[in-house]
Enzyme design. Structure first.
Site, mmCIF file in Angstrom:
data_model
loop_
_atom_site.group_PDB
_atom_site.id
_atom_site.type_symbol
_atom_site.label_atom_id
_atom_site.label_comp_id
_atom_site.label_asym_id
_atom_site.label_seq_id
_atom_site.Cartn_x
_atom_site.Cartn_y
_atom_site.Cartn_z
ATOM 1 N N CYS A 1 -19.414 1.994 9.052
ATOM 2 C CA CYS A 1 -18.623 1.248 10.041
ATOM 3 C C CYS A 1 -17.376 2.082 9.979
ATOM 4 O O CYS A 1 -16.534 1.980 9.420
ATOM 5 C CB CYS A 1 -18.359 -0.307 9.700
ATOM 6 S SG CYS A 1 -16.974 -1.181 10.727
ATOM 7 N N ARG B 1 -17.593 -3.036 18.085
ATOM 8 C CA ARG B 1 -16.914 -4.381 17.967
ATOM 9 C C ARG B 1 -15.574 -4.249 18.526
ATOM 10 O O ARG B 1 -14.884 -3.380 18.226
ATOM 11 C CB ARG B 1 -16.722 -4.176 16.342
ATOM 12 C CG ARG B 1 -18.205 -4.244 15.658
ATOM 13 C CD ARG B 1 -17.772 -4.622 14.045
ATOM 14 N NE ARG B 1 -19.411 -4.177 13.564
ATOM 15 C CZ ARG B 1 -20.271 -5.074 13.382
ATOM 16 N NH1 ARG B 1 -20.301 -6.374 13.879
ATOM 17 N NH2 ARG B 1 -21.645 -4.729 12.922
ATOM 18 N N CYS C 1 0.778 -1.263 0.070
ATOM 19 C CA CYS C 1 0.137 0.104 0.062
ATOM 20 C C CYS C 1 0.893 1.221 0.090
ATOM 21 O O CYS C 1 1.858 1.207 0.881
ATOM 22 C CB CYS C 1 -1.029 -0.009 1.313
ATOM 23 S SG CYS C 1 -2.179 1.429 1.379
ATOM 24 N N CYS D 1 0.535 4.819 6.958
ATOM 25 C CA CYS D 1 0.015 4.571 8.176
ATOM 26 C C CYS D 1 0.649 4.069 9.110
ATOM 27 O O CYS D 1 1.225 2.820 8.904
ATOM 28 C CB CYS D 1 -1.424 3.716 8.239
ATOM 29 S SG CYS D 1 -2.323 4.523 6.590
ATOM 30 N N CYS E 1 -16.275 -9.394 5.850
ATOM 31 C CA CYS E 1 -15.498 -8.078 5.706
ATOM 32 C C CYS E 1 -14.254 -8.379 4.619
ATOM 33 O O CYS E 1 -13.483 -9.093 5.189
ATOM 34 C CB CYS E 1 -15.152 -7.254 6.682
ATOM 35 S SG CYS E 1 -14.533 -5.802 6.299
ATOM 36 N N CYS F 1 -19.276 -6.446 4.094
ATOM 37 C CA CYS F 1 -18.669 -5.406 4.200
ATOM 38 C C CYS F 1 -17.368 -5.212 3.535
ATOM 39 O O CYS F 1 -16.827 -6.301 3.047
ATOM 40 C CB CYS F 1 -18.459 -5.365 5.870
ATOM 41 S SG CYS F 1 -17.641 -3.946 6.513
ATOM 42 N N CYS G 1 0.528 -0.038 10.315
ATOM 43 C CA CYS G 1 0.142 -0.711 9.294
ATOM 44 C C CYS G 1 1.282 -1.615 8.637
ATOM 45 O O CYS G 1 2.052 -0.982 8.132
ATOM 46 C CB CYS G 1 -0.907 -0.224 8.299
ATOM 47 S SG CYS G 1 -1.765 -1.418 7.360
HETATM 48 N N1 SAM Z 1 -6.649 0.552 3.295
HETATM 49 C C1 SAM Z 1 -7.864 0.589 3.609
HETATM 50 C C2 SAM Z 1 -8.133 1.596 4.808
HETATM 51 O O1 SAM Z 1 -7.011 1.810 5.327
HETATM 52 O O2 SAM Z 1 -9.108 2.243 4.931
HETATM 53 C C3 SAM Z 1 -8.613 -0.749 4.351
HETATM 54 C C4 SAM Z 1 -7.736 -1.781 5.222
HETATM 55 S S1 SAM Z 1 -7.037 -1.157 6.735
HETATM 56 C C5 SAM Z 1 -5.789 -2.429 7.168
HETATM 57 C C6 SAM Z 1 -8.098 -1.335 7.974
HETATM 58 C C7 SAM Z 1 -8.030 -0.910 9.376
HETATM 59 O O3 SAM Z 1 -7.284 -1.944 9.812
HETATM 60 C C8 SAM Z 1 -7.314 0.609 9.640
HETATM 61 O O4 SAM Z 1 -8.180 1.516 9.425
HETATM 62 C C9 SAM Z 1 -6.865 0.178 10.964
HETATM 63 O O5 SAM Z 1 -7.451 0.754 11.736
HETATM 64 C C10 SAM Z 1 -6.741 -1.246 11.240
HETATM 65 N N2 SAM Z 1 -5.480 -1.494 11.357
HETATM 66 C C11 SAM Z 1 -4.592 -1.818 10.822
HETATM 67 N N3 SAM Z 1 -3.337 -2.165 11.003
HETATM 68 C C12 SAM Z 1 -3.566 -2.322 12.492
HETATM 69 C C13 SAM Z 1 -2.788 -2.641 13.597
HETATM 70 N N4 SAM Z 1 -1.531 -3.011 13.478
HETATM 71 N N5 SAM Z 1 -3.402 -2.757 14.697
HETATM 72 C C14 SAM Z 1 -4.616 -2.642 14.690
HETATM 73 N N6 SAM Z 1 -5.594 -2.005 13.814
HETATM 74 C C15 SAM Z 1 -4.933 -1.904 12.641
HETATM 75 C C1 DTB Z 2 -11.158 -2.843 11.879
HETATM 76 O O1 DTB Z 2 -11.288 -1.759 12.549
HETATM 77 N N1 DTB Z 2 -10.370 -3.824 12.356
HETATM 78 C C2 DTB Z 2 -10.239 -4.629 11.531
HETATM 79 C C3 DTB Z 2 -11.160 -4.253 10.180
HETATM 80 N N2 DTB Z 2 -11.710 -3.067 10.742
HETATM 81 C C4 DTB Z 2 -10.835 -4.102 8.878
HETATM 82 C C5 DTB Z 2 -8.772 -4.810 10.872
HETATM 83 C C6 DTB Z 2 -7.728 -5.064 11.916
HETATM 84 C C7 DTB Z 2 -6.346 -5.165 11.235
HETATM 85 C C8 DTB Z 2 -5.432 -5.569 12.356
HETATM 86 C C9 DTB Z 2 -4.067 -5.655 11.470
HETATM 87 C C10 DTB Z 2 -4.054 -6.861 10.601
HETATM 88 O O2 DTB Z 2 -4.247 -8.009 10.717
HETATM 89 O O3 DTB Z 2 -3.537 -6.561 9.428
HETATM 90 FE FE1 SF4 Z 3 -2.718 1.108 3.267
HETATM 91 FE FE2 SF4 Z 3 -2.562 0.102 5.711
HETATM 92 FE FE3 SF4 Z 3 -3.214 2.649 5.678
HETATM 93 FE FE4 SF4 Z 3 -5.285 0.978 4.787
HETATM 94 S S1 SF4 Z 3 -4.429 1.141 6.956
HETATM 95 S S2 SF4 Z 3 -4.412 2.755 3.909
HETATM 96 S S3 SF4 Z 3 -3.786 -0.744 4.090
HETATM 97 S S4 SF4 Z 3 -1.251 1.528 4.974
#
Ligand code: SAM
Ligand code: DTB
Ligand code: SF4
Length: 334
Positions: free
Chosen positions: A190, A262, A54, A58, A98, A130, A61
């Site tokens: 959501c 959730r 990506c 973030c 989802c 979702c 992430c």
């Molecule tokens: N790329 C899209 C976005 O950012 O909206 C969708 C996927 S993103 C992985 C969805 C959500 O996962 C993020 O907004 C974040 O809240 C959660 N997330 C990602 N990495 C995480 C982590 N290490 N711990 C907890 N939540 C995480």
């Molecule tokens: C949300 O708030 N938590 C979920 C879902 N929406 C998409 C994602 C959590 C991702 C945790 C890190 C991972 O497994 O990559």
């Molecule tokens: Fe990309 Fe992860 Fe950020 Fe979603 S949360 S926009 S997958 S870097």
């Protein structure tokens, strides 16, 4: 009688959030029982349909291309594979599926057409479908709605003030705009956040205030505890205590009484007792299955035991809303 309102002041929310924790939980548990069946917890499944690579930054992430993490990059999966997984999820008791993609935003291309096919397929299985695909225009939201999308996940993640310490490649305003586009397309919203990213209590209160003061409360608010992943800037963040999760969940429950709150990422590091406190505080959904998107989650058997011990029962799909106007039948996925 509890009133539902969207003109919360920061002081009102802070007073709730900072009240003695047992009083806070008691109040939240009471509101929870006024609006929900407290024995019910929705079981949802997540699937990463496009993983890693990506362009966003973030800092929590593991899927951001610029960090070196364990994540194996994968292009968009095939429709058949995703529908097979959705069917398995349904058979193991999930009522919401989802699909997540590591995209900054949706583009109008073949991959989006494939996602629309996935949405169509899952919606005919009788599960709430979702997606979380990054930023969306209103036209794209309408296309997803037409394909049968029930909900869209787009997290605010933290407060507006703390946002640029976590993400620099997009703004809080961008996030709110997508949420608005989703709402205008009549898709269930959501949106929630993550705690444990070095934010202050005031930041947590600020994020909850933004969510609760949207024109309509999100139908769903995920509360994630940061899963620190090696290689990301937040890899060394300390674990959040259960009492911080309890304060977040309780406050969300009290200020957004009808919303599904959730208990999302972070359960692998929580005991049964800690999770019980979160359900008591008003959480009424979990993600099941041994993986979230890319990080571990409790095993299905552990969650079966959790439900037995706490006398919980899985919540049905579409409980509070009209079912989509599609014929529910098992589509051939094999
Ligand atoms: N790329 C899209 C976005 O950012 O909206 C969708 C996927 S993103 C992985 C969805 C959500 O996962 C993020 O907004 C974040 O809240 C959660 N997330 C990602 N990495 C995480 C982590 N290490 N711990 C907890 N939540 C995480
Ligand atoms: C949300 O708030 N938590 C979920 C879902 N929406 C998409 C994602 C959590 C991702 C945790 C890190 C991972 O497994 O990559
Ligand atoms: Fe990309 Fe992860 Fe950020 Fe979603 S949360 S926009 S997958 S870097």
């Amino acid at each position: 009688m509890t009133v539902i309102k969207n003109n919360w002041t920061r002081e009102e929310i802070a007073e709730i959030y900072n009240s003695p924790v047992l009083d806070l939980m008691y109040k939240a548990a009471t509101v929870h029982r006024e609006f929900h069946d407290a024995q019910e917890v929705q079981v949802c499944t997540l699937m990463s349909v496009k993983t890693g690579g990506c362009p966003e930054d973030c800092s929590y992430c593991p899927q951001a291309a610029r960090y070196h993490t364990h994540v194996k990059v994968h292009k968009l999966l095939e429709v058949g594979e995703v529908l097979q997984a959705a069917n398995n999820a349904r058979e193991s008791g999930s009522t919401r599926f989802c699909m997540g993609a590591a995209w900054r935003e949706v583009r109008d291309n073949k991959d989006f057409d494939k996602v629309l096919e996935m949405v169509k397929g899952v919606s005919t299985m009788g599960m709430e479908v979702c997606c979380t695909l990054g930023m969306l225009t209103e036209e794209q939201a309408l296309k997803l709605k037409d394909a049968g999308l029930y909900a869209y996940n787009h997290n605010l993640d933290t407060s507006e003030e703390h946002y640029d310490k976590i993400i620099s490649t997009r703004t809080y305003g961008d996030r709110l705009e997508t949420i608005d586009n989703v709402r205008n397309a009549k898709i269930s919203v959501c949106s929630g956040g993550i705690i444990g990213m070095g934010e202050s209590h005031n930041d947590r209160i600020g994020m909850l205030m933004t969510l609760a003061n949207l024109p309509e409360h999100p139908e769903s608010v995920p509360v994630n505890a940061l899963v620190p992943v090696e290689g990301t800037p937040l890899e060394d963040q300390p674990r959040v205590s259960v009492w911080e999760m309890v304060r977040m969940i309780s406050t969300a429950r009290i200020i957004m009484p009808k919303t599904m709150v959730r208990l999302s990422a972070g359960r692998v590091r929580m005991t049964t007792e800690e999770q019980a406190l979160c359900f008591l505080a008003g959480a009424n959904s979990i993600f099941a299955g041994d993986k979230l998107l890319t990080t571990p989650n409790p095993e299905v058997n552990e969650d079966k035991e959790l439900f037995q011990i706490l006398n919980l029962k899985p919540r049905k799909a579409y409980k509070d809303s009209e079912q989509p106007k599609v014929k529910f039948e098992q589509i051939p996925v094999r």
